[in-house]
Motif scaffolding. Structure first.
Motif, short mmCIF file in Angstrom:
data_model
loop_
_atom_site.label_atom_id
_atom_site.label_comp_id
_atom_site.label_asym_id
_atom_site.label_seq_id
_atom_site.Cartn_x
_atom_site.Cartn_y
_atom_site.Cartn_z
N GLY A 19 11.97 -4.24 -8.39
CA GLY A 19 12.23 -2.86 -9.26
C GLY A 19 11.23 -1.79 -8.31
O GLY A 19 11.60 -0.74 -9.05
N GLU A 75 3.13 -7.07 -12.77
CA GLU A 75 3.71 -7.06 -14.14
C GLU A 75 3.18 -5.89 -14.73
O GLU A 75 3.85 -5.24 -15.55
CB GLU A 75 3.65 -8.47 -14.91
CG GLU A 75 4.47 -9.46 -13.98
CD GLU A 75 4.69 -10.87 -14.73
OE1 GLU A 75 3.83 -11.05 -15.40
OE2 GLU A 75 5.50 -11.65 -14.51
N ASP A 76 1.72 -6.00 -14.73
CA ASP A 76 0.95 -4.73 -15.65
C ASP A 76 1.41 -3.44 -15.29
O ASP A 76 1.54 -2.42 -15.71
CB ASP A 76 -0.38 -4.97 -15.36
CG ASP A 76 -0.70 -6.18 -16.61
OD1 ASP A 76 -0.10 -6.59 -17.33
OD2 ASP A 76 -2.11 -6.29 -16.39
N ALA A 77 1.79 -3.27 -13.87
CA ALA A 77 2.51 -2.04 -13.45
C ALA A 77 3.96 -1.99 -13.70
O ALA A 77 4.26 -0.98 -12.99
CB ALA A 77 1.99 -2.15 -11.83
N GLY A 78 4.61 -2.80 -14.28
CA GLY A 78 6.05 -2.52 -14.83
C GLY A 78 6.94 -3.13 -13.83
O GLY A 78 8.28 -2.66 -13.98
N PHE A 79 6.62 -3.89 -12.80
CA PHE A 79 7.58 -4.51 -11.94
C PHE A 79 7.88 -6.09 -12.13
O PHE A 79 6.97 -6.59 -12.90
CB PHE A 79 7.05 -4.24 -10.38
CG PHE A 79 6.95 -2.76 -10.09
CD1 PHE A 79 8.16 -2.02 -9.67
CD2 PHE A 79 6.01 -2.03 -10.62
CE1 PHE A 79 8.11 -0.52 -9.58
CE2 PHE A 79 5.76 -0.73 -10.16
CZ PHE A 79 6.89 0.14 -9.88
N SER A 91 6.74 2.21 -14.44
CA SER A 91 5.68 1.86 -14.21
C SER A 91 4.39 2.56 -14.91
O SER A 91 3.56 1.67 -15.45
CB SER A 91 5.26 1.95 -12.37
OG SER A 91 3.85 1.59 -12.03
N GLN A 123 4.61 1.00 -18.61
CA GLN A 123 4.24 -0.09 -18.76
C GLN A 123 2.59 0.00 -18.65
O GLN A 123 1.98 -1.00 -19.23
CB GLN A 123 4.84 -0.93 -17.52
CG GLN A 123 4.42 -2.72 -17.52
CD GLN A 123 4.77 -3.25 -19.15
OE1 GLN A 123 6.14 -2.64 -19.50
NE2 GLN A 123 4.00 -3.84 -19.72
N THR A 138 0.51 -1.52 -21.15
CA THR A 138 -0.46 -2.62 -21.17
C THR A 138 -2.09 -2.49 -21.56
O THR A 138 -2.81 -3.07 -22.27
CB THR A 138 -0.42 -3.15 -19.53
OG1 THR A 138 0.79 -3.63 -19.37
CG2 THR A 138 -1.45 -4.35 -19.45
#
Lengths: 67, 67
Positions: free
Chosen positions: A9, A57-61, B18, B21, B25
């Protein structure tokens, strides 16, 4: 010791610095090196794969495991 | 109620997702809308500017205040 993970991503330098910053926020002692081509993230100074996974994952990747 | 913030450093869709997300989060009830051009991030359902600021910065982007 360092470990290299596959992260999906990341499509530009902004993405890469986002992943780097997210990991460093989760583990201040981390050193992070990113190769945008190939989506490789090398982390030094962190033993906990789950911590890296969560930060990515928390950063959107997408965390796609150990490379 | 929604608030729009200025965020610097987002240069592609990956950056935008990002930031989205990271805010979600930090605040699961948030709805987030991003205009990449202009670096505008509109957040609905979160009252706490500092929470948004922290999430944006932890994700490696620059929080430049309320737009």
């Amino acid at each position: 010791m360092s470990k290299t993970y596959k992260v999906e991503g990341m499509s530009c330098g902004g993405c890469a610095s986002s992943v780097e910053q997210a990991i460093k926020t989760a583990a201040q002692e981390a050193r992070v090196e990113i190769k945008l081509e190939g989506g490789l993230v090398t982390v030094t100074g962190v033993e906990d794969d789950d911590l890296v996974k969560q930060a990515v994952e928390d950063a959107g990747f997408t965390f796609a495991g150990i490379a």
